[in-house]
Design an enzyme around this catalytic site. Structure first.
Site, PDB file in Angstrom:
ATOM      1  N   THR A 155       0.896  -1.153   0.000  1.00 28.94           N
ATOM      2  CA  THR A 155       0.000   0.000   0.000  1.00 28.94           C
ATOM      3  C   THR A 155       0.938   1.206   0.000  1.00 28.94           C
ATOM      4  O   THR A 155       2.031   1.146   0.586  1.00 28.94           O
ATOM      5  CB  THR A 155      -0.923   0.052   1.240  1.00 28.94           C
ATOM      6  OG1 THR A 155      -0.103   0.208   2.393  1.00 28.94           O
ATOM      7  CG2 THR A 155      -1.765  -1.212   1.382  1.00 28.94           C
ATOM      8  N   HIS A 156       0.544   2.264  -0.695  1.00 30.79           N
ATOM      9  CA  HIS A 156       1.401   3.455  -0.838  1.00 30.79           C
ATOM     10  C   HIS A 156       2.756   3.102  -1.473  1.00 30.79           C
ATOM     11  O   HIS A 156       3.752   3.785  -1.224  1.00 30.79           O
ATOM     12  CB  HIS A 156       1.638   4.161   0.498  1.00 30.79           C
ATOM     13  CG  HIS A 156       0.386   4.431   1.267  1.00 30.79           C
ATOM     14  ND1 HIS A 156      -0.354   5.578   1.131  1.00 30.79           N
ATOM     15  CD2 HIS A 156      -0.279   3.649   2.174  1.00 30.79           C
ATOM     16  CE1 HIS A 156      -1.417   5.533   1.938  1.00 30.79           C
ATOM     17  NE2 HIS A 156      -1.400   4.350   2.570  1.00 30.79           N
ATOM     18  N   SER A 277      18.840  -1.115 -25.822  1.00 32.28           N
ATOM     19  CA  SER A 277      19.105   0.309 -26.033  1.00 32.28           C
ATOM     20  C   SER A 277      20.150   0.436 -27.127  1.00 32.28           C
ATOM     21  O   SER A 277      21.025  -0.427 -27.267  1.00 32.28           O
ATOM     22  CB  SER A 277      19.618   0.914 -24.736  1.00 32.28           C
ATOM     23  OG  SER A 277      20.424   2.030 -25.010  1.00 32.28           O
ATOM     24  N   LYS A 283      21.299  -2.698 -21.285  1.00 32.81           N
ATOM     25  CA  LYS A 283      19.876  -2.510 -21.045  1.00 32.81           C
ATOM     26  C   LYS A 283      18.989  -3.624 -21.609  1.00 32.81           C
ATOM     27  O   LYS A 283      19.230  -4.122 -22.688  1.00 32.81           O
ATOM     28  CB  LYS A 283      19.408  -1.176 -21.664  1.00 32.81           C
ATOM     29  CG  LYS A 283      19.933   0.055 -20.973  1.00 32.81           C
ATOM     30  CD  LYS A 283      19.347   0.267 -19.594  1.00 32.81           C
ATOM     31  CE  LYS A 283      17.940   0.772 -19.617  1.00 32.81           C
ATOM     32  NZ  LYS A 283      17.759   2.152 -19.944  1.00 32.81           N
ATOM     33  N   ASN A 285      15.010  -3.498 -21.852  1.00 33.87           N
ATOM     34  CA  ASN A 285      13.910  -2.586 -21.530  1.00 33.87           C
ATOM     35  C   ASN A 285      12.536  -3.235 -21.702  1.00 33.87           C
ATOM     36  O   ASN A 285      12.325  -3.996 -22.643  1.00 33.87           O
ATOM     37  CB  ASN A 285      13.973  -1.343 -22.427  1.00 33.87           C
ATOM     38  CG  ASN A 285      15.188  -0.483 -22.125  1.00 33.87           C
ATOM     39  OD1 ASN A 285      15.650  -0.436 -20.992  1.00 33.87           O
ATOM     40  ND2 ASN A 285      15.714   0.172 -23.139  1.00 33.87           N
ATOM     41  N   GLU A 290       5.618  -0.909 -21.229  1.00 29.40           N
ATOM     42  CA  GLU A 290       5.486   0.556 -21.170  1.00 29.40           C
ATOM     43  C   GLU A 290       4.474   1.065 -22.201  1.00 29.40           C
ATOM     44  O   GLU A 290       3.664   1.948 -21.913  1.00 29.40           O
ATOM     45  CB  GLU A 290       6.834   1.218 -21.427  1.00 29.40           C
ATOM     46  CG  GLU A 290       7.852   0.976 -20.332  1.00 29.40           C
ATOM     47  CD  GLU A 290       9.240   1.374 -20.805  1.00 29.40           C
ATOM     48  OE1 GLU A 290       9.545   2.572 -20.806  1.00 29.40           O
ATOM     49  OE2 GLU A 290      10.010   0.478 -21.206  1.00 29.40           O
ATOM     50  N   TYR A 317     -29.760  13.076 -37.828  1.00 27.75           N
ATOM     51  CA  TYR A 317     -28.399  12.904 -38.324  1.00 27.75           C
ATOM     52  C   TYR A 317     -27.739  14.256 -38.576  1.00 27.75           C
ATOM     53  O   TYR A 317     -28.354  15.180 -39.119  1.00 27.75           O
ATOM     54  CB  TYR A 317     -28.395  12.074 -39.623  1.00 27.75           C
ATOM     55  CG  TYR A 317     -26.985  11.870 -40.161  1.00 27.75           C
ATOM     56  CD1 TYR A 317     -26.194  10.830 -39.692  1.00 27.75           C
ATOM     57  CD2 TYR A 317     -26.435  12.744 -41.082  1.00 27.75           C
ATOM     58  CE1 TYR A 317     -24.892  10.656 -40.136  1.00 27.75           C
ATOM     59  CE2 TYR A 317     -25.135  12.578 -41.540  1.00 27.75           C
ATOM     60  CZ  TYR A 317     -24.365  11.533 -41.069  1.00 27.75           C
ATOM     61  OH  TYR A 317     -23.079  11.376 -41.508  1.00 27.75           O
TER      62      TYR A 317
END
Ligand code: ARG
Length: 458
Positions: A155-156, A277, A283, A285, A290, A317
């Site tokens: 949590t948090h 990368s 890297k 990724n 994402e 319409y």
């Protein structure tokens, strides 16, 4: 290009205006639905004696050929036409002459475009359903393998209490199950037939709307002709369902991105679903996760565009409504593409149970259990909470876990501590004892899995 509506005009449309007005690049993807709608319409016209059987046969045969040729690429769409409806009708009339011109009897493009869009979105809703089911099955499969895998629940974004990795995964499975429910509910409102509303008022021909509706597999007709050609609720609704799906995906993708980081190391994504990368050789990724997170913004944007376009539109319409398709198609495309990569990305990732366990051991996440231990020995919970807080502060200063403290150290905080404290604070015990309904105890998780499986069997 001759317009369907050329009759009353003396000069042609300005070419920039023509481009601006045209929607064929967007709506040509509905050619199958356009043809299907026309086929049902002409069958109905023949059954009601509005065209002859021979005329209907000729139209049906030619529409069938157009569809087959478009499917296999023998016929190319002419993007100079205003929209897909104009293209199909123009091709039909070029091939069978005056008979083809009878197809549009008792119909307008206003009810035609609405039926095409409903048929198309019905198919897309079914594709989304299949993709969501695949995702839920993947989550359940992973969950089954991880009912005993201890993960710090957060949590948090602070380590909170031990849960199983399965429990976390099933939280997402529940979100996607709700999305499936919403999708099914939205499909009910998609599945109504607007054909026969014509331009807005209905028609003077003795048509049979129920027949057209049933030929197309609709559950019924849109009851009011003005509403039938103005209603885009089902489009906004699907875009909203998609916005929630995208939000759920985005939350899961964010977690996967965190988990794949060196700071967490809870999972390792397969090479198939990672990128490198161009400058930093070390890297790996999580681009796919994402992007799945990032695409959510577009899906929200599509919903926003639709709701704003509809706001304040007078009946019936208006050309503004043509904008509905670009937005909802983008929404559907984006959701389908995202779901298409998410499930295999999860399926191929390696779950690092050891790292999850390390994080669980290091976070004092059994502190609640320690307070409960004292409370069960008779101390009021608030006092138990306070003593445990002091104990945790002490352990942090000493650089020890709660399990690493000696019994003597425990007893300086409370004489209620006894040797059984180690068993009580064992991470696995802490997880297993949370056996309230829906809790993280393995037996409860297995129960959840059984319930989900009832919903997702083929
Ligand atoms: N391309 C139009 C649309 O998507 C088809 C309907 C056109 N109707 C009209 N009255 N201009 O909305």
């Amino acid at each position: 290009m001759d317009k369907l509506w050329a009759g009353r005009f003396k000069s042609a449309l300005n070419s920039a205006a023509d481009d601006f007005n045209s929607s064929i690049r967007v709506d040509s993807r509905m050619y199958r639905e356009d043809i299907e709608g026309s086929q049902a319409h002409v069958r109905m016209l023949a059954s009601c004696g509005i065209v002859t059987e021979a005329e209907a046969d000729a139209i049906l045969r030619c529409l069938g050929e157009i569809r087959a040729e478009l499917d296999d690429g023998r016929l190319e769409i002419d993007y100079a036409c205003e929209d897909i409806h104009s293209f199909v009708e123009k091709t039909l009339t070029a091939r069978i002459g005056d008979t083809g011109k009878k197809l549009h009897t008792a119909r307008s493009r206003n009810d035609q475009v609405a039926v095409d869009t409903r048929l198309y979105l019905r198919r897309m809703a079914d594709e989304e359903k299949a993709a969501l089911l695949t995702l839920v099955r993947t989550l359940v499969k992973l969950a089954k393998e991880n009912t005993e895998t201890i993960l710090p629940g957060y949590t948090h974004l602070q380590r909170a209490q031990p849960i199983s990795f399965a429990q976390q995964l099933l939280a997402y499975a529940n979100m996607f199950l709700r999305d499936l429910e919403r999708l099914a509910d939205c499909r009910v409102r998609i599945n109504r037939c607007p054909l026969g509303a014509a331009a807005l008022a209905g028609t003077t021909y003795p048509i049979d709307r129920t027949l057209t509706a049933s030929l197309l597999g609709f559950d019924g007709i849109c009851e009011n002709s003005v509403d039938a050609v103005s209603d885009r609720d089902y489009i906004a609704e699907l875009a909203f369902v998609n916005a929630l799906i995208a939000m759920h995906v985005s939350r899961l993708a964010e977690e996967v991105t965190l988990w794949a980081s060196y700071e967490f190391r809870f999972v390792e994504l397969s090479d198939e679903f990672s990128t490198g990368s161009s400058i930093m050789p070390q890297k790996k990724n999580p681009d796919i996760a994402e992007l799945a997170r990032g695409k959510c913004g577009r899906v929200y944007g599509d919903l926003h565009a639709l709701l704003t376009m509809l706001k304040g539109l007078p009946l019936a319409y208006n050309k503004d409504l043509q904008e509905d398709k670009e937005a909802v198609f983008d929404s559907v495309d984006t959701v389908l593409a995202t779901l298409g990569v998410l499930a295999p990305m999860l399926e191929t990732m390696t779950v690092r149970k050891d790292e999850m366990r390390k994080a669980a051991d290091g976070g004092y996440i059994n502190a609640t259990d320690c307070a409960d231990y004292l409370a069960k020995k008779g101390l009021p919970f608030r006092d138990a909470y306070k003593i445990t807080g002091a104990l945790v502060a002490y352990a942090i200063d000493e650089g020890k876990t709660l399990a690493g403290l000696s019994l003597d150290e425990y007893r300086t905080f409370s004489p209620l501590f006894e040797a059984d404290v180690y068993e009580a604070l064992d991470m696995h015990t802490c997880m297993s004892l949370r056996s309230s309904e829906g809790g993280t105890a393995p037996a409860r998780v297995e129960e959840q899995i059984r319930k989900i499986e009832e919903h997702i069997h083929d």
